[in-house]
Design a protein around this motif. Structure first.
Motif, short mmCIF file in Angstrom:
data_model
loop_
_atom_site.label_atom_id
_atom_site.label_comp_id
_atom_site.label_asym_id
_atom_site.label_seq_id
_atom_site.Cartn_x
_atom_site.Cartn_y
_atom_site.Cartn_z
N LEU A 186 -2.90 10.44 8.64
CA LEU A 186 -4.09 9.59 8.68
C LEU A 186 -3.87 8.39 9.60
CD1 LEU A 186 -5.22 9.68 4.95
CD2 LEU A 186 -6.43 10.66 6.91
N THR A 187 -2.67 7.84 9.59
CA THR A 187 -2.37 6.73 10.50
C THR A 187 -2.47 7.17 11.95
OG1 THR A 187 -0.92 5.72 8.85
CG2 THR A 187 -0.63 5.01 11.13
N TRP A 188 -1.91 8.33 12.26
CA TRP A 188 -1.97 8.85 13.63
C TRP A 188 -3.42 9.18 14.01
CZ3 TRP A 188 -3.20 13.86 15.40
CH2 TRP A 188 -2.98 14.04 16.76
N ILE A 189 -4.15 9.81 13.11
CA ILE A 189 -5.54 10.19 13.39
C ILE A 189 -6.42 8.96 13.59
CG2 ILE A 189 -7.59 11.27 12.35
CD1 ILE A 189 -5.61 13.34 11.11
N SER A 190 -6.14 7.88 12.87
CA SER A 190 -6.95 6.67 12.99
C SER A 190 -6.84 6.04 14.37
CB SER A 190 -6.56 5.64 11.93
OG SER A 190 -5.29 5.09 12.20
N ARG A 191 -5.81 6.40 15.11
CA ARG A 191 -5.61 5.84 16.44
C ARG A 191 -6.27 6.67 17.54
NH1 ARG A 191 -2.00 3.65 13.27
NH2 ARG A 191 -0.72 1.87 13.82
N CYS A 208 0.83 -1.22 0.00
CA CYS A 208 0.00 0.00 0.00
C CYS A 208 0.86 1.26 0.00
CB CYS A 208 -0.95 0.00 1.20
SG CYS A 208 -2.27 -1.21 1.06
N ILE A 209 1.93 1.26 0.80
CA ILE A 209 2.83 2.42 0.83
C ILE A 209 3.52 2.59 -0.52
CG2 ILE A 209 4.96 3.31 1.84
CD1 ILE A 209 4.03 2.01 4.50
N GLN A 210 4.00 1.49 -1.07
CA GLN A 210 4.69 1.55 -2.36
C GLN A 210 3.74 2.03 -3.46
OE1 GLN A 210 6.21 -2.23 -3.70
NE2 GLN A 210 7.53 -1.32 -5.22
N ALA A 211 2.52 1.53 -3.48
CA ALA A 211 1.55 1.95 -4.50
C ALA A 211 1.19 3.42 -4.33
CB ALA A 211 0.30 1.08 -4.41
N GLY A 212 1.06 3.87 -3.09
CA GLY A 212 0.74 5.28 -2.85
C GLY A 212 1.86 6.20 -3.32
N LEU A 238 -13.42 13.05 8.88
CA LEU A 238 -13.25 14.49 8.70
C LEU A 238 -11.90 14.81 8.08
CD1 LEU A 238 -14.54 17.25 9.19
CD2 LEU A 238 -13.47 17.27 11.43
N SER A 239 -10.86 14.14 8.54
CA SER A 239 -9.53 14.40 7.99
C SER A 239 -9.44 13.96 6.52
CB SER A 239 -8.45 13.71 8.81
OG SER A 239 -8.61 12.31 8.75
N MET A 240 -10.20 12.95 6.13
CA MET A 240 -10.20 12.50 4.74
C MET A 240 -10.88 13.52 3.82
SD MET A 240 -10.84 8.47 5.42
CE MET A 240 -10.78 7.94 3.74
N VAL A 241 -11.67 14.41 4.40
CA VAL A 241 -12.28 15.51 3.64
C VAL A 241 -11.38 16.74 3.71
CG1 VAL A 241 -14.25 17.08 3.56
CG2 VAL A 241 -14.62 14.64 3.95
N VAL A 242 -10.78 16.98 4.86
CA VAL A 242 -9.98 18.18 5.07
C VAL A 242 -8.68 18.15 4.27
CG1 VAL A 242 -8.64 19.44 6.82
CG2 VAL A 242 -10.98 18.73 7.31
N ILE A 243 -8.02 17.01 4.17
CA ILE A 243 -6.73 16.95 3.47
C ILE A 243 -6.85 17.35 2.00
CG2 ILE A 243 -4.90 15.37 2.69
CD1 ILE A 243 -5.07 14.03 5.45
#
Length: 108
Positions: free
Chosen positions: A60-65, A19-23, A74-79
Motif C-alpha cells: 500500500l505504501t508503494w502503491i500510494s506513490r 501505526c506500524i506497531q498497532a498494525g 482499488l488495492s484497498m478493495v483487492v487485498i
C-alpha cells in the motif's frame, strides 16, 4: 509561532512507528506497548500472522506513490478480496480462519 523542523519530523516519525506497531499488534492479537514487545515476532506463529499485514502495508505504501488516482482505492478493495478468495480456495471457513487467528473474534 515557529515549530522547528526536527520537532515536526520526530512527531511524524513517531506517528508512523505507532501505526506500524498497532498494525502488527492487531495482526498477532497481542498488545505491543514496549519496544521489547517486538520480540513476539521471534515466534514463528506470530511472524506468520504478521507477515501478510506487513507485506500489505509495504504494498500500500508503494502503491500510494504511483501517479494513478485509482490504484490505492482499488488495492484497498483487492487485498481483502485476495484474502477471502484464498480462504475459499483452501476450503477453510471464516470460523476456521477465526480459530487460526487470521480473523478477529465476532463482535457481541
Amino acid at each position: 509561532a515557529y515549530l522547528p523542523l526536527p520537532v515536526v519530523g520526530g512527531y511524524l516519525a513517531f506517528i508512523g512507528y505507532f501505526c506500524i506497531q498497532a498494525g502488527v499488534a492487531l495482526c498477532i492479537s497481542k498488545a505491543m506497548v514496549k519496544f521489547v514487545d517486538w520480540s513476539y515476532l521471534f515466534d514463528v506463529r506470530a511472524l506468520l500472522l504478521a507477515l501478510p499485514g506487513i507485506l500489505a502495508g509495504v504494498a500500500l505504501t508503494w502503491i500510494s506513490r504511483l501517479n494513478n488516482s485509482a490504484a490505492l482505492p482499488l488495492s484497498m478493495v483487492v487485498i481483502p478480496a485476495i484474502f477471502y478468495i484464498a480462504l475459499l480456495l483452501s476450503g477453510l471457513s471464516i470460523e476456521d480462519a477465526r480459530a487460526g487467528g487470521w480473523v478477529g473474534q465476532e463482535a457481541p
